[in-house]
Design a protein around this motif. Structure first.
Motif, PDB file in Angstrom:
ATOM      1  N   VAL A 150      44.544  35.601  34.650  1.00  0.00           N
ATOM      2  CA  VAL A 150      43.477  36.118  35.509  1.00  0.00           C
ATOM      3  C   VAL A 150      43.698  37.604  35.800  1.00  0.00           C
ATOM      4  O   VAL A 150      42.786  38.421  35.695  1.00  0.00           O
ATOM      5  N   ALA A 151      44.937  37.948  36.173  1.00  0.00           N
ATOM      6  CA  ALA A 151      45.242  39.355  36.461  1.00  0.00           C
ATOM      7  C   ALA A 151      44.978  40.241  35.252  1.00  0.00           C
ATOM      8  O   ALA A 151      44.478  41.368  35.380  1.00  0.00           O
ATOM      9  N   GLU A 152      45.284  39.721  34.077  1.00  0.00           N
ATOM     10  CA  GLU A 152      45.049  40.464  32.831  1.00  0.00           C
ATOM     11  C   GLU A 152      43.560  40.585  32.527  1.00  0.00           C
ATOM     12  O   GLU A 152      43.041  41.695  32.316  1.00  0.00           O
ATOM     13  N   GLN A 153      42.869  39.462  32.515  1.00  0.00           N
ATOM     14  CA  GLN A 153      41.474  39.434  32.081  1.00  0.00           C
ATOM     15  C   GLN A 153      40.518  40.078  33.089  1.00  0.00           C
ATOM     16  O   GLN A 153      39.498  40.655  32.703  1.00  0.00           O
ATOM     17  N   LYS A 154      40.850  39.992  34.363  1.00  0.00           N
ATOM     18  CA  LYS A 154      40.007  40.613  35.393  1.00  0.00           C
ATOM     19  C   LYS A 154      40.295  42.106  35.552  1.00  0.00           C
ATOM     20  O   LYS A 154      39.614  42.798  36.313  1.00  0.00           O
ATOM     21  N   GLY A 155      41.295  42.597  34.852  1.00  0.00           N
ATOM     22  CA  GLY A 155      41.605  44.021  34.919  1.00  0.00           C
ATOM     23  C   GLY A 155      42.354  44.433  36.170  1.00  0.00           C
ATOM     24  O   GLY A 155      42.370  45.614  36.529  1.00  0.00           O
ATOM     25  N   CYS A 194      56.869  37.177  44.254  1.00  0.00           N
ATOM     26  CA  CYS A 194      55.557  36.587  44.549  1.00  0.00           C
ATOM     27  C   CYS A 194      55.532  35.170  44.007  1.00  0.00           C
ATOM     28  O   CYS A 194      55.909  34.937  42.852  1.00  0.00           O
ATOM     29  N   ASP A 195      55.120  34.231  44.840  1.00  0.00           N
ATOM     30  CA  ASP A 195      54.964  32.849  44.399  1.00  0.00           C
ATOM     31  C   ASP A 195      53.558  32.661  43.846  1.00  0.00           C
ATOM     32  O   ASP A 195      52.577  33.144  44.423  1.00  0.00           O
ATOM     33  N   LEU A 196      53.464  31.948  42.721  1.00  0.00           N
ATOM     34  CA  LEU A 196      52.160  31.658  42.126  1.00  0.00           C
ATOM     35  C   LEU A 196      51.797  30.182  42.239  1.00  0.00           C
ATOM     36  O   LEU A 196      50.621  29.838  42.285  1.00  0.00           O
ATOM     37  N   GLY A 197      52.810  29.330  42.287  1.00  0.00           N
ATOM     38  CA  GLY A 197      52.550  27.900  42.336  1.00  0.00           C
ATOM     39  C   GLY A 197      53.425  27.195  43.347  1.00  0.00           C
ATOM     40  O   GLY A 197      54.646  27.377  43.359  1.00  0.00           O
ATOM     41  N   VAL A 241      52.671  43.012  42.184  1.00  0.00           N
ATOM     42  CA  VAL A 241      52.392  41.976  43.183  1.00  0.00           C
ATOM     43  C   VAL A 241      50.951  42.068  43.672  1.00  0.00           C
ATOM     44  O   VAL A 241      50.272  41.046  43.843  1.00  0.00           O
ATOM     45  N   ASN A 242      50.443  43.276  43.876  1.00  0.00           N
ATOM     46  CA  ASN A 242      49.036  43.440  44.258  1.00  0.00           C
ATOM     47  C   ASN A 242      48.120  42.747  43.256  1.00  0.00           C
ATOM     48  O   ASN A 242      47.178  42.035  43.630  1.00  0.00           O
ATOM     49  N   ALA A 243      48.385  42.990  41.967  1.00  0.00           N
ATOM     50  CA  ALA A 243      47.541  42.407  40.918  1.00  0.00           C
ATOM     51  C   ALA A 243      47.606  40.887  40.935  1.00  0.00           C
ATOM     52  O   ALA A 243      46.578  40.198  40.803  1.00  0.00           O
ATOM     53  N   MET A 244      48.803  40.342  41.120  1.00  0.00           N
ATOM     54  CA  MET A 244      48.962  38.889  41.143  1.00  0.00           C
ATOM     55  C   MET A 244      48.324  38.278  42.387  1.00  0.00           C
ATOM     56  O   MET A 244      47.738  37.185  42.326  1.00  0.00           O
ATOM     57  N   MET A 245      48.422  38.966  43.512  1.00  0.00           N
ATOM     58  CA  MET A 245      47.782  38.461  44.727  1.00  0.00           C
ATOM     59  C   MET A 245      46.262  38.475  44.595  1.00  0.00           C
ATOM     60  O   MET A 245      45.569  37.579  45.094  1.00  0.00           O
ATOM     61  N   LYS A 246      45.733  39.483  43.925  1.00  0.00           N
ATOM     62  CA  LYS A 246      44.290  39.514  43.648  1.00  0.00           C
ATOM     63  C   LYS A 246      43.899  38.314  42.784  1.00  0.00           C
ATOM     64  O   LYS A 246      42.837  37.697  42.991  1.00  0.00           O
ATOM     65  N   ALA A 247      44.759  37.988  41.811  1.00  0.00           N
ATOM     66  CA  ALA A 247      44.482  36.850  40.937  1.00  0.00           C
ATOM     67  C   ALA A 247      44.488  35.541  41.721  1.00  0.00           C
ATOM     68  O   ALA A 247      43.625  34.671  41.520  1.00  0.00           O
ATOM     69  N   LEU A 248      45.458  35.376  42.626  1.00  0.00           N
ATOM     70  CA  LEU A 248      45.509  34.166  43.449  1.00  0.00           C
ATOM     71  C   LEU A 248      44.275  34.054  44.347  1.00  0.00           C
ATOM     72  O   LEU A 248      43.708  32.966  44.516  1.00  0.00           O
ATOM     73  N   LYS A 249      43.869  35.181  44.907  1.00  0.00           N
ATOM     74  CA  LYS A 249      42.672  35.174  45.754  1.00  0.00           C
ATOM     75  C   LYS A 249      41.444  34.786  44.943  1.00  0.00           C
ATOM     76  O   LYS A 249      40.612  33.980  45.389  1.00  0.00           O
ATOM     77  N   TRP A 250      41.326  35.344  43.739  1.00  0.00           N
ATOM     78  CA  TRP A 250      40.181  35.024  42.875  1.00  0.00           C
ATOM     79  C   TRP A 250      40.181  33.535  42.521  1.00  0.00           C
ATOM     80  O   TRP A 250      39.141  32.873  42.576  1.00  0.00           O
ATOM     81  N   LEU A 251      41.372  32.999  42.169  1.00  0.00           N
ATOM     82  CA  LEU A 251      41.462  31.586  41.805  1.00  0.00           C
ATOM     83  C   LEU A 251      41.114  30.676  42.977  1.00  0.00           C
ATOM     84  O   LEU A 251      40.537  29.608  42.781  1.00  0.00           O
ATOM     85  N   GLY A 252      41.453  31.105  44.180  1.00  0.00           N
ATOM     86  CA  GLY A 252      41.154  30.301  45.352  1.00  0.00           C
ATOM     87  C   GLY A 252      39.667  30.118  45.591  1.00  0.00           C
ATOM     88  O   GLY A 252      39.252  29.161  46.240  1.00  0.00           O
ATOM     89  N   LYS A 312      48.119  44.900  48.899  1.00  0.00           N
ATOM     90  CA  LYS A 312      46.753  45.366  49.167  1.00  0.00           C
ATOM     91  C   LYS A 312      45.835  44.653  48.177  1.00  0.00           C
ATOM     92  O   LYS A 312      45.923  44.864  46.965  1.00  0.00           O
ATOM     93  N   ILE A 313      44.990  43.755  48.713  1.00  0.00           N
ATOM     94  CA  ILE A 313      44.101  42.977  47.839  1.00  0.00           C
ATOM     95  C   ILE A 313      42.670  43.048  48.360  1.00  0.00           C
ATOM     96  O   ILE A 313      42.421  43.466  49.475  1.00  0.00           O
TER      97      ILE A 313
END
Length: 343
Positions: free
Chosen positions: A54-59, A112-115, A252-263, A342-343
């Motif tokens: 997600v972090a990759e594909q969403k830029g 950063c935890d992802l799962g 970590v910002n990018a990964m947190m954005k991905a988690l927020k998007w997935l949520g 910062k997300i």
């Protein structure tokens, strides 16, 4: 927690992992120390690692000023080796690797935890379901894992031990992720597998497997571990975080954005986003696989103390090298970057 202080670019902004209250925000113009990054992962198409895709594909990496190259290895143990060897800067991999490496004197830490649940399923070929009805019945069988030493292998070994067996009682065979794992079941090369979505949902859809244990859900995870159990994380060498604090924060910002998007994402949003080959030829099935696994993604990026204790207890029971290990929670997870995200 031991205080670690970083200087952020030319601003002289300092913060530490033991910072008491809310962490100060990064200066808007703080530049990443290292903009070209190599990230290792073991089985990128697996839903276990979906936040990375997600972090990759969403830029999101590009938004953070990072040029990321993702190196996909056969399993999590391989990506860990790449980090130790210096061929990647950061890994998206299992939390348990931080404990193992800290015990060996290597300062590798999750940021950063992802799962929050492993998302791993132990299942057997449907044709063997009459013979293999419990984990204990796997004795003497061939069981596929993504790679020896990976999180799928660890969970299998722990489940075996909880059911009176040892890891030597089954033949653990590396089958990779994606289509190769599906084929291993379909061609009869293995009797069962410890694996992840979308592989598991594909095999369920085709009625090729019978499930013995399912940690995609809180219920299944608690049945095995007695609580939550941190799964995929972002981890790196502590020295990298110290030398590249802004870069680490941007990751970590990018990964947190991905988690927020997935949520907030619908299954169709995810299917639209991922590379077509991840769908394994069946878009509807991939959407169902995501729905089956979505409980496991972290809502806040934090490895909890309870989660650490659950993982530590499993490792102590499983690995003689860790039976008497003293690896503090604070050594395995640094919450500072998640708190400052910062997300």
């Amino acid at each position: 927690m031991k205080r670690r202080t970083f200087l952020i670019g030319a601003t002289g902004l300092a913060f530490g992992a033991s910072f008491g209250g809310a962490l100060p925000a990064f200066a808007e113009d703080a530049k990443p120390e290292k903009t070209d990054l190599a990230i290792g992962v073991g089985g990128k198409p697996l839903l276990y690692y979906l936040p990375l895709t997600v972090a990759e594909q969403k830029g999101f990496f590009k938004e953070e000023g990072l040029n990321v190259t993702i190196n996909d290895f056969a399993g999590g143990s391989k990506s860990l080796q790449a980090l130790v060897g210096g061929s990647v800067d950061v890994v998206t991999g299992a939390y348990e690797h931080t404990i193992r490496m800290q015990n060996k004197g290597q300062d590798i830490v999750a940021v950063c935890d992802l799962g929050r649940f492993p998302g791993i399923v132990i299942a057997v070929r449907k044709s063997l379901a009459g013979e293999i009805k419990t984990i204990a019945d796997l004795k003497g069988r061939k069981v596929g894992v993504t790679a020896p030493g990976s999180s799928t292998a660890l969970l299998l070994q722990y489940a075996l031990q909880k059911n009176g067996l040892t890891s030597a009682d089954v033949a653990q065979i590396g089958i990779g992720g994606g289509a190769s794992a599906v084929a291993a079941i379909k061609n009869g090369g293995i009797d069962g597998l410890s694996h992840l979505d979308p592989v598991i949902s594909q095999l369920q859809h085709d009625d090729d497997i019978a499930i013995l244990l399912d940690t995609r859900t809180e219920e299944g995870t608690k049945a095995l571990f007695g609580g939550t159990n941190p799964a995929a994380t972002v981890y790196l060498k502590q020295s990298f975080a110290q030398e590249n604090p802004v870069t680490t924060q941007r990751v970590v910002n990018a990964m947190m954005k991905a988690l927020k998007w997935l949520g907030q994402a619908k299954p169709e949003d995810v299917a639209d986003l991922v590379p077509k080959e991840y769908l394994l030829g069946n878009r509807d099935l991939y959407m169902q696989a995501f729905q089956n696994s979505r409980q496991m993604y972290s809502p806040d990026g934090m490895v909890t103390k309870d989660g650490y204790e659950s993982m530590m207890n499993a490792l102590k029971a499983l690995d003689p090298e860790l039976a008497n290990a003293d690896v503090p929670y604070e050594k395995t997870f640094d919450p500072a970057f998640v708190k400052a995200a910062k997300i």
